[in-house]
Design a protein around this motif. Structure first.
Motif, PDB file in Angstrom:
ATOM      1  N   GLY A 184      87.196  46.774 -35.596  1.00 62.17           N
ATOM      2  CA  GLY A 184      87.649  46.251 -34.313  1.00 62.17           C
ATOM      3  C   GLY A 184      86.721  46.537 -33.159  1.00 62.17           C
ATOM      4  N   LEU A 185      85.600  47.236 -33.413  1.00 66.75           N
ATOM      5  CA  LEU A 185      84.663  47.466 -32.316  1.00 66.75           C
ATOM      6  C   LEU A 185      83.960  46.165 -31.954  1.00 66.75           C
ATOM      7  CD1 LEU A 185      83.077  50.928 -33.159  1.00 66.75           C
ATOM      8  CD2 LEU A 185      84.840  50.401 -31.501  1.00 66.75           C
ATOM      9  N   TYR A 186      83.733  45.305 -32.961  1.00 69.29           N
ATOM     10  CA  TYR A 186      83.234  43.963 -32.706  1.00 69.29           C
ATOM     11  C   TYR A 186      84.293  42.966 -33.143  1.00 69.29           C
ATOM     12  CZ  TYR A 186      78.444  45.820 -32.375  1.00 69.29           C
ATOM     13  OH  TYR A 186      77.316  46.502 -32.020  1.00 69.29           O
ATOM     14  N   ARG A 187      84.292  41.842 -32.456  1.00 70.98           N
ATOM     15  CA  ARG A 187      85.145  40.736 -32.874  1.00 70.98           C
ATOM     16  C   ARG A 187      84.298  39.844 -33.781  1.00 70.98           C
ATOM     17  NH1 ARG A 187      89.479  38.043 -30.236  1.00 70.98           N
ATOM     18  NH2 ARG A 187      89.284  39.412 -28.451  1.00 70.98           N
ATOM     19  N   ALA A 205      89.945  41.096 -35.787  1.00 70.16           N
ATOM     20  CA  ALA A 205      89.735  41.153 -34.336  1.00 70.16           C
ATOM     21  C   ALA A 205      90.841  41.903 -33.608  1.00 70.16           C
ATOM     22  CB  ALA A 205      89.590  39.741 -33.756  1.00 70.16           C
ATOM     23  N   LYS A 206      91.517  42.791 -34.315  1.00 73.99           N
ATOM     24  CA  LYS A 206      92.496  43.647 -33.625  1.00 73.99           C
ATOM     25  C   LYS A 206      91.748  44.774 -32.921  1.00 73.99           C
ATOM     26  CE  LYS A 206      96.758  42.201 -34.916  1.00 73.99           C
ATOM     27  NZ  LYS A 206      96.425  40.796 -35.214  1.00 73.99           N
ATOM     28  N   ARG A 207      92.392  45.368 -31.902  1.00 74.46           N
ATOM     29  CA  ARG A 207      91.764  46.476 -31.179  1.00 74.46           C
ATOM     30  C   ARG A 207      91.517  47.659 -32.107  1.00 74.46           C
ATOM     31  NH1 ARG A 207      95.926  46.527 -27.164  1.00 74.46           N
ATOM     32  NH2 ARG A 207      96.427  48.513 -28.112  1.00 74.46           N
ATOM     33  N   PRO A 208      90.479  48.465 -31.824  1.00 73.94           N
ATOM     34  CA  PRO A 208      90.154  49.589 -32.715  1.00 73.94           C
ATOM     35  C   PRO A 208      91.333  50.537 -32.941  1.00 73.94           C
ATOM     36  CG  PRO A 208      88.528  49.401 -30.940  1.00 73.94           C
ATOM     37  CD  PRO A 208      89.525  48.322 -30.724  1.00 73.94           C
ATOM     38  N   ASP A 209      92.109  50.809 -31.898  1.00 74.25           N
ATOM     39  CA  ASP A 209      93.199  51.771 -32.093  1.00 74.25           C
ATOM     40  C   ASP A 209      94.288  51.202 -32.996  1.00 74.25           C
ATOM     41  OD1 ASP A 209      93.342  50.273 -29.466  1.00 74.25           O
ATOM     42  OD2 ASP A 209      95.415  50.926 -29.597  1.00 74.25           O
ATOM     43  N   THR A 229      93.070  51.495 -36.547  1.00 71.63           N
ATOM     44  CA  THR A 229      93.217  52.874 -37.014  1.00 71.63           C
ATOM     45  C   THR A 229      94.667  53.166 -37.372  1.00 71.63           C
ATOM     46  OG1 THR A 229      91.393  53.531 -35.594  1.00 71.63           O
ATOM     47  CG2 THR A 229      92.800  55.275 -36.417  1.00 71.63           C
ATOM     48  N   GLN A 230      95.581  52.677 -36.548  1.00 70.62           N
ATOM     49  CA  GLN A 230      96.993  52.906 -36.850  1.00 70.62           C
ATOM     50  C   GLN A 230      97.409  52.218 -38.133  1.00 70.62           C
ATOM     51  OE1 GLN A 230      99.841  52.734 -33.810  1.00 70.62           O
ATOM     52  NE2 GLN A 230      98.531  53.674 -32.284  1.00 70.62           N
ATOM     53  N   ALA A 285      88.738  55.316 -29.064  1.00 72.85           N
ATOM     54  CA  ALA A 285      89.454  54.133 -29.539  1.00 72.85           C
ATOM     55  C   ALA A 285      89.509  54.118 -31.060  1.00 72.85           C
ATOM     56  CB  ALA A 285      88.783  52.862 -29.018  1.00 72.85           C
ATOM     57  N   GLY A 325      92.250  55.916 -32.774  1.00 78.38           N
ATOM     58  CA  GLY A 325      93.610  55.403 -32.615  1.00 78.38           C
ATOM     59  C   GLY A 325      94.187  55.614 -31.231  1.00 78.38           C
ATOM     60  N   ILE A 326      93.340  55.974 -30.271  1.00 81.97           N
ATOM     61  CA  ILE A 326      93.839  56.152 -28.909  1.00 81.97           C
ATOM     62  C   ILE A 326      93.822  54.812 -28.190  1.00 81.97           C
ATOM     63  CG2 ILE A 326      93.309  57.177 -26.656  1.00 81.97           C
ATOM     64  CD1 ILE A 326      92.268  59.616 -28.200  1.00 81.97           C
ATOM     65  N   GLU A 328      81.183  46.171 -26.898  1.00 77.55           N
ATOM     66  CA  GLU A 328      81.992  44.995 -27.001  1.00 77.55           C
ATOM     67  C   GLU A 328      83.397  45.530 -27.240  1.00 77.55           C
ATOM     68  OE1 GLU A 328      80.556  41.856 -29.637  1.00 77.55           O
ATOM     69  OE2 GLU A 328      82.638  41.484 -30.127  1.00 77.55           O
ATOM     70  N   VAL A 329      83.503  46.853 -27.406  1.00 74.92           N
ATOM     71  CA  VAL A 329      84.812  47.481 -27.606  1.00 74.92           C
ATOM     72  C   VAL A 329      85.794  46.868 -26.640  1.00 74.92           C
ATOM     73  CG1 VAL A 329      86.152  49.556 -27.290  1.00 74.92           C
ATOM     74  CG2 VAL A 329      83.939  49.657 -28.367  1.00 74.92           C
ATOM     75  N   ARG A 330      86.821  46.285 -27.174  1.00 69.68           N
ATOM     76  CA  ARG A 330      87.771  45.590 -26.326  1.00 69.68           C
ATOM     77  C   ARG A 330      88.958  46.476 -26.053  1.00 69.68           C
ATOM     78  NH1 ARG A 330      87.098  43.331 -30.792  1.00 69.68           N
ATOM     79  NH2 ARG A 330      89.316  43.289 -30.988  1.00 69.68           N
TER      80      ARG A 330
END
Lengths: 272, 409
Positions: free
Chosen positions: A70-73, A88-92, A95-96, B259, B262-263, B406-408
């Motif tokens: 998720g760091l890149y889309r 393309a989900k957010r990194p957090d 991780t979850q 991130a 998981g934050i 690019e971290v969104r």
């Protein structure tokens, strides 16, 4: 490009891994401006497997990792993990969902102690809320205590003894170990290791290899490994995928990959 | 520098000999009996103001020191908090409830009731007890902290500073121009324009008719402020040592790694903005009633710098450092600068008129001599020292970061 792909398909009988699928990557590409860093990669990680991703420098391995976490889309393609679409989900959120990773260039929280770093890794598994934190309810107290104990357990399981040392003061090998411990703290189903043995001596690499095998057999964690140390890769992997110029050029068992002419060419250069 | 170093080692040995809790008890007792030591004069007044600034500095410390987000518009939350007491503790809205006003636990004396009319309170306007307004204001400023924080989440460094600075300018202007409706809604006068709202209700305990303090006896006002400071320190410490506090430090140190652990970056940063803002409003309510006026002239950009300077001079991220910084700068502002004034009189200019230039100068000196502040947090010192040592590598890291970013969120 398409020409290459065709010839690739003809030259290599690519054998995908067998077993129940944990993560399935379909047609993932990543384009930066005019540069195609990852090109249409299909990829499967089975449950309880150790899968390696190898390739020459600049082949797009880390970019591929970043697309998964998720760091890149990804420009195109889909990533399916454990039955859910995490493209393309957010990194957090990734991780979850159960994917944890380490970084090629170590990214620890340098002014936190080793234990605190692991506690941050537990963040998505802790349930305290802000009012509870301020009032320090019995629940929060218990959870914090349990988190600390669990953090120490994880640290000793990866063989890190200086638990109250600041991350920045740890020797290089221990920093790598701490990154793995921090990733394990989120209780992942899939662990992504980006060149974990870089800078380690042969003995440390060997310890890491046994750790990976232990994680798989004892905790049922799948591991996706980027690694340059071929001794580690060949010994530990169930399955190897080879990237070159952003494209998958081969995949198969260590034995198959070792003898693959395209892999040899990618690593040693064409003889012609 | 050597002097400072010896000072630090001296401090270490002193704190090494005396257990922390003893030190804390001594400090608390001293703070509580302080009014008896100095009497009820102008020094106690200055001390009471200082306590309000301590609260704001601790609030800003959550945003700047813990979460590492630069905020140059903190005055906006002071303004919002002060206007909340201005609205809920004055005769600003005379038409409410058919001219009889709304009264909640606010006594006749506190609300300037001219004469008891049959024991009933019916002076116009909304009059809610100070202690209730405190928490209303915290909730409102926290909400505004989120609203103003949200658009800045993708920004960092200089850009974040510019946008927060703009918010700090916009909010007081909005109040100034709310003489006919707020945000163009309605036609009620919300601020009296530049004249501001005055008088503001005095403080009375919810169960008492008497005023808690008067100009002749300021001690109780000091104790109210002191109690608010204790509450602020308590919340700060609890949060610092919590899961959220760890997440703030993680985000400050490395957003990409945080991130990936998981934050949720958005939620973590917004909590910092909300809680930091809430304390700005908390102190704003007190200053509103203590100064007996809520006036847009109080909410200048210079005030944001003043509070930020307290945080930086004291030591970002360290609760005790920030308190020391706040006390030092507040007292300097009150007593030091007028002293300088008498010196500069022959030169023909007024030092107090360039006071924020002087604070800027102090900030520069601090940045050169002791960037980690007077009493730094251990972490911050390490971070700064490391940046010094690895200066060349650091630029590489920034390059890496911008590419990674690019971290969104």
């Amino acid at each position: 490009m398409s020409d290459q792909q065709q010839s690739g398909g003809a030259a290599v009988a690519s054998s995908p891994p067998v077993g129940e699928t944990l993560m399935e990557v379909t047609g993932v590409s990543k384009v930066f401006g005019g540069l195609v860093a990852v090109n249409d990669v299909n990829f499967i990680v089975p449950r309880k497997a150790i899968v390696s991703l190898i390739g020459p420098n600049g082949a797009g391995k880390t970019t591929f990792f970043n697309c998964l976490t998720g760091l890149y889309r990804p420009t195109t393609g889909r990533v399916n993990f454990d039955g859910t679409d995490i493209t393309a989900k957010r990194p957090d959120i990734v991780t979850q969902a159960g994917i944890a990773r380490t970084f090629q260039n170590i990214k620890l929280f340098r002014t936190m102690t080793a234990t605190e770093n692991v506690e941050v890794g537990m963040h998505p598994r802790l349930r305290s809320r802000v009012t509870g934190m301020i009032l320090r309810t019995p629940f929060v107290r218990r959870e914090e205590k349990a988190a600390r104990e669990r953090a120490r357990e994880i640290l000793s399981s990866v063989g890190l003894k200086r638990m109250d040392e600041l991350a920045m003061n740890l020797p290089y090998g221990d920093q790598r170990r701490l990154e793995i411990a921090r990733a394990l703290a989120s209780e992942p189903k899939l662990l992504l290791l980006d060149e974990p043995t870089a800078g380690m001596n042969p003995q440390e690499s060997e310890e890491l290899r046994t750790l990976m095998e232990r994680l798989r057999t004892e905790q049922d964690i799948s591991i996706l490994l980027i690694e340059h140390d071929m001794k580690v890769v060949m010994n530990v992997s169930d399955h190897i995928t080879v990237l070159d110029h952003g494209e998958k050029i081969a995949e198969g068992s260590p034995q198959e990959v070792r003898q693959n002419p395209r892999v040899i060419e990618a690593y040693l250069g064409s003889q012609a | 520098m050597r002097f400072l170093a010896s000072l630090r080692s001296g401090r270490d040995t002193v704190t090494g000999m005396i257990p922390g809790w003893v030190l804390a008890v001594v400090l608390i007792v001293f703070a509580v009996i302080f009014p008896y030591l100095v009497g009820s004069g102008s020094f106690l007044d200055a001390s009471t103001q200082t306590l309000a600034y301590v609260i704001m500095a601790l609030g800003l410390n959550i945003v700047v020191g813990f979460a590492g987000l630069l905020d140059l518009g903190y005055v906006a939350f002071y303004a919002i908090g002060a206007f909340v007491i201005g609205w809920f503790g004055s005769q600003q809205f005379p038409d409410v409830n058919g001219g009889k006003g709304i009264h909640i636990l606010a006594s006749d004396r506190a609300t300037f009731q001219p004469k008891l009319s049959g024991g009933r309170l019916d002076i116009a306007g909304i009059h809610i007890n100070f202690f209730i307004v405190l928490f209303i204001a915290m909730a409102i400023t926290a909400l505004w902290g989120v609203l103003l924080g949200a658009p800045t989440l993708r920004l960092r460094g200089d850009y974040l500073a510019i946008v927060t600075l703009a918010f700090g300018e916009i909010v007081p202007r909005v109040f100034e121009n709310s003489t006919s409706g707020l945000f163009g809604i309605g036609s009620t006068d919300f601020s009296h324009g530049r004249q501001g709202i005055t008088p503001i209700d005095k403080i009375n305990l919810p169960w008492s008719h008497d005023l808690l303090y008067s100009d002749a006896n300021l001690k109780p006002a000091y104790w109210v402020a002191l109690g608010m400071v204790f509450f602020t320190i308590f919340v700060n410490r609890r949060l610092r040592d919590s899961r959220l506090g760890r997440a703030w430090i993680a985000v400050r140190e490395d957003e990409v790694a945080a991130a990936s652990m998981g934050i949720n970056l958005v939620r973590t940063k917004l909590w910092a903005y909300a809680i930091g803002a809430a304390f700005g409003g908390f102190a704003g309510v007190f200053l509103g009633t203590y100064n007996n006026t809520v006036n847009v002239d109080q909410f200048e950009f210079g005030f944001s710098v003043f509070i930020l300077a307290m945080v930086i001079v004291g030591g970002m991220g360290n609760i005790w450092g920030v308190i020391v910084g706040a006390v030092a700068l507040s007292m300097m502002n009150r007593y030091g600068l007028p002293q300088l004034n008498s010196l500069s009189e022959p030169l023909g200019f007024d030092v107090t008129s360039i006071s924020f230039g002087i604070f800027g100068f102090f900030l520069l000196i601090m940045m050169v001599l002791r960037p980690e502040g007077l009493i730094p947090s251990g972490r911050r010192r390490l971070e700064l020292r490391e940046a010094e040592i690895e200066g060349s590598e650091d630029t590489g890291a920034v390059g890496d970061m911008s590419q990674m970013y690019e971290v969104r969120q």
